[in-house]
Write an enzyme that holds these catalytic residues in place. Structure first.
Site, PDB file in Angstrom:
ATOM      1  N   SER A 149      82.720  71.848  48.902  1.00 17.23           N
ATOM      2  CA  SER A 149      82.668  71.504  47.482  1.00 17.23           C
ATOM      3  C   SER A 149      82.806  72.762  46.614  1.00 17.23           C
ATOM      4  O   SER A 149      83.836  73.447  46.680  1.00 17.23           O
ATOM      5  CB  SER A 149      81.378  70.712  47.192  1.00 17.23           C
ATOM      6  OG  SER A 149      81.431  70.100  45.933  1.00 17.23           O
ATOM      7  N   ASP A 226      84.836  59.762  49.014  1.00 17.53           N
ATOM      8  CA  ASP A 226      84.092  60.775  48.251  1.00 17.53           C
ATOM      9  C   ASP A 226      84.146  60.414  46.764  1.00 17.53           C
ATOM     10  O   ASP A 226      85.222  60.336  46.180  1.00 17.53           O
ATOM     11  CB  ASP A 226      84.769  62.134  48.507  1.00 17.53           C
ATOM     12  CG  ASP A 226      84.031  63.306  47.886  1.00 17.53           C
ATOM     13  OD1 ASP A 226      83.401  63.131  46.823  1.00 17.53           O
ATOM     14  OD2 ASP A 226      84.125  64.414  48.451  1.00 17.53           O
ATOM     15  N   HIS A 260      80.885  62.624  50.449  1.00 13.79           N
ATOM     16  CA  HIS A 260      80.799  64.053  50.105  1.00 13.79           C
ATOM     17  C   HIS A 260      79.609  64.749  50.780  1.00 13.79           C
ATOM     18  O   HIS A 260      79.336  65.906  50.532  1.00 13.79           O
ATOM     19  CB  HIS A 260      80.675  64.168  48.578  1.00 13.79           C
ATOM     20  CG  HIS A 260      80.992  65.526  48.008  1.00 13.79           C
ATOM     21  ND1 HIS A 260      82.276  66.025  47.943  1.00 13.79           N
ATOM     22  CD2 HIS A 260      80.196  66.487  47.462  1.00 13.79           C
ATOM     23  CE1 HIS A 260      82.263  67.227  47.373  1.00 13.79           C
ATOM     24  NE2 HIS A 260      81.013  67.542  47.081  1.00 13.79           N
TER      25      HIS A 260
END
Length: 282
Positions: A149, A226, A260
């Protein structure tokens, strides 16, 4: 520079440790995690740097990702720093989860009141490797970088801004084009100010468009489910387009049903360690 050991646990025949030190770049105490594989007891080992995402500390990766088994097998030291300076008493640093504490975005801030402490880019690319190379059995010529991320963004920019420094790079659900997404715009305007040309220095898509270093093999895994992919925070297509224009090899895998979270990272971390081992152990 003095290191204080915070914890040490035997794991997969090596040791998972955490250390604390006074950072000259960040002007505060910082912790980092380091996994020392069994091979490190008898010889120097290559190093994989892992950069975590928003809100994380050095703990998330070492307790949730399950990287130790593959790192042990491939003889790779894995270093996971914190995601921002801590305890700097800057007004506003704890007001939101996506800016300030736990959200350093791996840039060197140029704006008050952040510029004295928020220098995560220099910390990760300069101070931390010096510290690791002088205190552990690390091979200074063999480094790779990965992250998730915000940390995937960090890994990509560190590799693209420093041609040849890292043998390989990989990322899980990286923020690929921060100047075009809400997270990046908030962070960059706060840390770097209103001049958007300075933002481009920390944007993987923009950096890929002008990359001219040695071949860099990029591995990216992205969960199809995600929520941040669907809300246009990650924008991997923009990076892929830039890389294909510059003929930078990217393996991009859209993983059906994954989100995620660290469950996603745990599912594919062995592939990433293997990707790096191919270059680090060459």
């Amino acid at each position: 520079m003095a290191l204080t050991q915070v914890s040490s646990n035997k794991c997969c025949n090596g040791y998972q440790k955490v250390f604390e030190h006074d950072s000259s770049e960040l002007k505060c105490k910082m912790k980092f995690a380091i996994y020392l594989p069994p091979k490190a007891e008898s010889s120097k080992c290559p190093v994989l740097y892992w950069l975590s995402g928003l809100t994380c500390t050095e703990q998330n990766f070492i307790t949730k990702a399950g990287s130790q088994q593959a790192a042990s097998e491939h003889g790779i030291i894995v270093v996971a720093p914190d995601t921002s300076p801590r305890g700097c008493n800057i007004e506003g640093e704890d007001e939101s989860w996506d800016f300030g504490t736990g959200a350093g975005f791996y840039v060197n801030a140029t704006q008050e009141p952040w510029k004295t402490n928020y220098r995560m880019y220099s910390y990760v690319t300069e101070e931390l490797p010096r510290l690791i190379n002088s205190n552990f059995p690390a091979d200074p010529e063999k480094m790779s970088i990965s992250g998730h991320s915000m940390g995937g963004h960090g890994a990509l920019i560190c590799a693209l801004k420093n041609p040849g420094k890292y043998k390989s790079v990989s990322a899980f659900a990286p923020i690929c084009n921060p100047i075009q997404c809400a997270w990046g715009q908030k962070a960059f305007s706060g840390y770097l100010g209103p001049d958007k040309s300075t933002w481009e220095l920390y944007d993987a898509t923009v950096l890929a468009e002008s990359y001219s270093g040695p071949e860099l093999d990029i591995l990216i895994d992205q969960g199809r489910d995600d929520q941040f992919l669907s809300s246009s925070q990650l924008l991997p297509d923009n990076l892929i387009a830039a890389c294909s224009k510059k003929k930078i090899p990217v393996v991009f895998r859209l993983q059906q049903g994954y989100d995620h979270s660290y469950y996603f990272i745990f599912s594919f971390i062995n592939d990433h360690i293997k990707h790096h081992a191919k270059y680090l152990n060459a």
